[in-house]
Design a protein around this motif. Sequence first.
Motif, PDB file in Angstrom:
ATOM      1  N   UNK A   1      -2.944   8.415   4.824  1.00 48.93           N
ATOM      2  CA  UNK A   1      -2.384   8.562   3.479  1.00 48.93           C
ATOM      3  C   UNK A   1      -1.758   7.248   3.011  1.00 48.93           C
ATOM      4  N   UNK A   2      -0.999   6.596   3.889  1.00 47.15           N
ATOM      5  CA  UNK A   2      -0.387   5.311   3.534  1.00 47.15           C
ATOM      6  C   UNK A   2      -1.443   4.239   3.316  1.00 47.15           C
ATOM      7  N   UNK A   3      -2.488   4.237   4.149  1.00 44.67           N
ATOM      8  CA  UNK A   3      -3.553   3.243   4.001  1.00 44.67           C
ATOM      9  C   UNK A   3      -4.295   3.437   2.683  1.00 44.67           C
ATOM     10  N   UNK A   4      -4.612   4.675   2.342  1.00 46.69           N
ATOM     11  CA  UNK A   4      -5.290   4.961   1.071  1.00 46.69           C
ATOM     12  C   UNK A   4      -4.426   4.560  -0.114  1.00 46.69           C
ATOM     13  N   UNK A   5      -3.153   4.897  -0.051  1.00 48.76           N
ATOM     14  CA  UNK A   5      -2.245   4.584  -1.147  1.00 48.76           C
ATOM     15  C   UNK A   5      -2.129   3.078  -1.358  1.00 48.76           C
ATOM     16  N   UNK A   6      -2.029   2.316  -0.274  1.00 47.80           N
ATOM     17  CA  UNK A   6      -1.896   0.870  -0.390  1.00 47.80           C
ATOM     18  C   UNK A   6      -3.200   0.210  -0.848  1.00 47.80           C
ATOM     19  N   UNK A   7      -4.323   0.662  -0.315  1.00 51.27           N
ATOM     20  CA  UNK A   7      -5.611   0.017  -0.592  1.00 51.27           C
ATOM     21  C   UNK A   7      -6.053   0.219  -2.034  1.00 51.27           C
TER      22      UNK A   7
ATOM     23  N   UNK B   1      -4.264   1.050  -4.588  1.00 50.30           N
ATOM     24  CA  UNK B   1      -3.277   0.633  -5.589  1.00 50.30           C
ATOM     25  C   UNK B   1      -3.055  -0.867  -5.607  1.00 50.30           C
ATOM     26  N   UNK B   2      -3.190  -1.527  -4.445  1.00 44.09           N
ATOM     27  CA  UNK B   2      -2.834  -2.938  -4.364  1.00 44.09           C
ATOM     28  C   UNK B   2      -3.903  -3.805  -3.713  1.00 44.09           C
ATOM     29  N   UNK B   3      -5.047  -3.253  -3.366  1.00 46.70           N
ATOM     30  CA  UNK B   3      -6.157  -4.080  -2.936  1.00 46.70           C
ATOM     31  C   UNK B   3      -6.292  -4.229  -1.440  1.00 46.70           C
ATOM     32  N   UNK B   4      -7.249  -5.106  -1.078  1.00 45.85           N
ATOM     33  CA  UNK B   4      -7.663  -5.244   0.317  1.00 45.85           C
ATOM     34  C   UNK B   4      -6.564  -5.825   1.203  1.00 45.85           C
ATOM     35  N   UNK B   5      -5.889  -6.868   0.737  1.00 48.04           N
ATOM     36  CA  UNK B   5      -4.904  -7.546   1.593  1.00 48.04           C
ATOM     37  C   UNK B   5      -3.762  -6.605   1.940  1.00 48.04           C
TER      38      UNK B   5
ATOM     39  N   UNK C   1     -10.142  -2.427  -2.268  1.00 43.65           N
ATOM     40  CA  UNK C   1     -10.112  -3.752  -2.858  1.00 43.65           C
ATOM     41  C   UNK C   1     -11.262  -3.994  -3.814  1.00 43.65           C
ATOM     42  N   UNK C   2     -12.471  -3.515  -3.445  1.00 43.00           N
ATOM     43  CA  UNK C   2     -13.624  -3.688  -4.327  1.00 43.00           C
ATOM     44  C   UNK C   2     -13.451  -2.898  -5.619  1.00 43.00           C
ATOM     45  N   UNK C   3     -12.890  -1.703  -5.531  1.00 42.41           N
ATOM     46  CA  UNK C   3     -12.691  -0.915  -6.746  1.00 42.41           C
ATOM     47  C   UNK C   3     -11.699  -1.593  -7.680  1.00 42.41           C
TER      48      UNK C   3
ATOM     49  N   UNK D   1     -11.586   2.682  10.418  1.00 41.79           N
ATOM     50  CA  UNK D   1     -11.561   3.443   9.163  1.00 41.79           C
ATOM     51  C   UNK D   1     -10.573   2.839   8.168  1.00 41.79           C
ATOM     52  N   UNK D   2      -9.463   2.308   8.668  1.00 42.40           N
ATOM     53  CA  UNK D   2      -8.509   1.659   7.777  1.00 42.40           C
ATOM     54  C   UNK D   2      -9.090   0.417   7.129  1.00 42.40           C
ATOM     55  N   UNK D   3      -9.877  -0.343   7.889  1.00 41.87           N
ATOM     56  CA  UNK D   3     -10.539  -1.520   7.314  1.00 41.87           C
ATOM     57  C   UNK D   3     -11.520  -1.122   6.220  1.00 41.87           C
ATOM     58  N   UNK D   4     -12.315  -0.077   6.474  1.00 42.40           N
ATOM     59  CA  UNK D   4     -13.274   0.368   5.462  1.00 42.40           C
ATOM     60  C   UNK D   4     -12.564   0.860   4.204  1.00 42.40           C
ATOM     61  N   UNK D   5     -11.472   1.600   4.381  1.00 40.51           N
ATOM     62  CA  UNK D   5     -10.715   2.083   3.221  1.00 40.51           C
ATOM     63  C   UNK D   5     -10.141   0.913   2.431  1.00 40.51           C
ATOM     64  N   UNK D   6      -9.586  -0.077   3.148  1.00 36.47           N
ATOM     65  CA  UNK D   6      -9.026  -1.242   2.463  1.00 36.47           C
ATOM     66  C   UNK D   6     -10.103  -2.021   1.724  1.00 36.47           C
ATOM     67  N   UNK D   7     -11.278  -2.146   2.336  1.00 38.80           N
ATOM     68  CA  UNK D   7     -12.374  -2.858   1.682  1.00 38.80           C
ATOM     69  C   UNK D   7     -12.841  -2.132   0.427  1.00 38.80           C
ATOM     70  N   UNK D   8     -13.012  -0.832   0.516  1.00 35.02           N
ATOM     71  CA  UNK D   8     -13.449  -0.062  -0.664  1.00 35.02           C
ATOM     72  C   UNK D   8     -12.387  -0.088  -1.757  1.00 35.02           C
TER      73      UNK D   8
END
Length: 365
Positions: free
Chosen positions: A114-120, A122-126, A183-185, A174-181
């Motif tokens: 949930x935290x990873x999705x919220x951060x990714x 809302x604020x991108x890949x980094x 960030x791309x969005x 899975x966290x990396x994939x979520x962050x990548x997606x």
Amino acid sequence: MSAISTTKSGPASGIEVHAKTVALMRLMLAASGLLLFALNPAAYSDSAAQSYDTLTLYFAYAYCAYAALHCFFSTTMLKALPSKWLHWVDVGWFVLLISPSGGLDSPFLPFFFFAILNASFNYGFIEGMRVTIACVLLPILVHFSPLQLLFFSSQSHQQLIYPAILRSSSLLVLGYLIARWGGLELLQKRQLKLLSEINHMPDPHLSAEQVMGESLKKIREFYNARSCLAVMKMPDASYVIFKVESDPEKPMQLGQPLDKAIAGHLLLLPARHSLSYASNAEWFLSSMTMYESTSTPRKKKSKYGETISQLLEADSFVSAPLHLRGQNMGRLYLIACSDRLGGSDVRFLQQLANQITPHIENIHL
């Protein structure tokens, strides 16, 4: 007056709706975790850790209360706590929940997604990767801490080493994939917004020089680049330059004459090609990658890139030609603060260049 007030309230209401949705999902997550753990706490721990179940239940109640307050007072909480810290607060709560309930074997471990999705998203890949790394390292530290070995039997902890490694590696991947997606969005949304702003019909009272300057300013701010400039050839065979710097003390150059020799070097590249250049790109050798709409990118060593790099005093840059009705008008350059610009940035810069030149012609007409 009513139309103006509606327009101003639109973004704020959108932010509030998004915050309420995230807060509602947080409450549902907290309530489901509390309900499942309260119904059968013995299913998540061994006999040596029964005293820890009460502490876990208290933490679950506390997190559920926090989520409820955040859901019913989301607007007030958003003003009191910066939104960029909310996912980090969630990470802290999840660490408290997994600490007395088995570490990496805790039933609350999936809450970190949930935290990873919220951060990714809302604020991108980094930011998403920062939270992902924290969500991987903190449970590992908790799981193998001396306190866990004290309250859980050492035999059960040794048996859980391999499943723990599997869970942590799965969380990382899975966290990396979520962050990548995510960030791309976010990047695509920002690109569409920039294209919309540049494609919007400019104020008819603005001159062609002012329109070009505003367009270059928006492109530079989008990439947070050091400078953005355009070199154009005029009908009388003279050359002019438009340049926008990140340094506020340096004024914008809007249609100032440019020396013919310097302009010749900056326009020496093939008119059909976009390119990216980075010194020290590989094996400490400068490289230049050429892009054409009808062919695949070609990376090659070229003296053109080194010459332009010296003229621009830049270690890396990307460039796209400026066309109007099939004729070459000049070239657009974006000087980056680092060599992070790649092929996708070159292609998007070409799209931006194709949107600028029609506005210049419209203003002249």
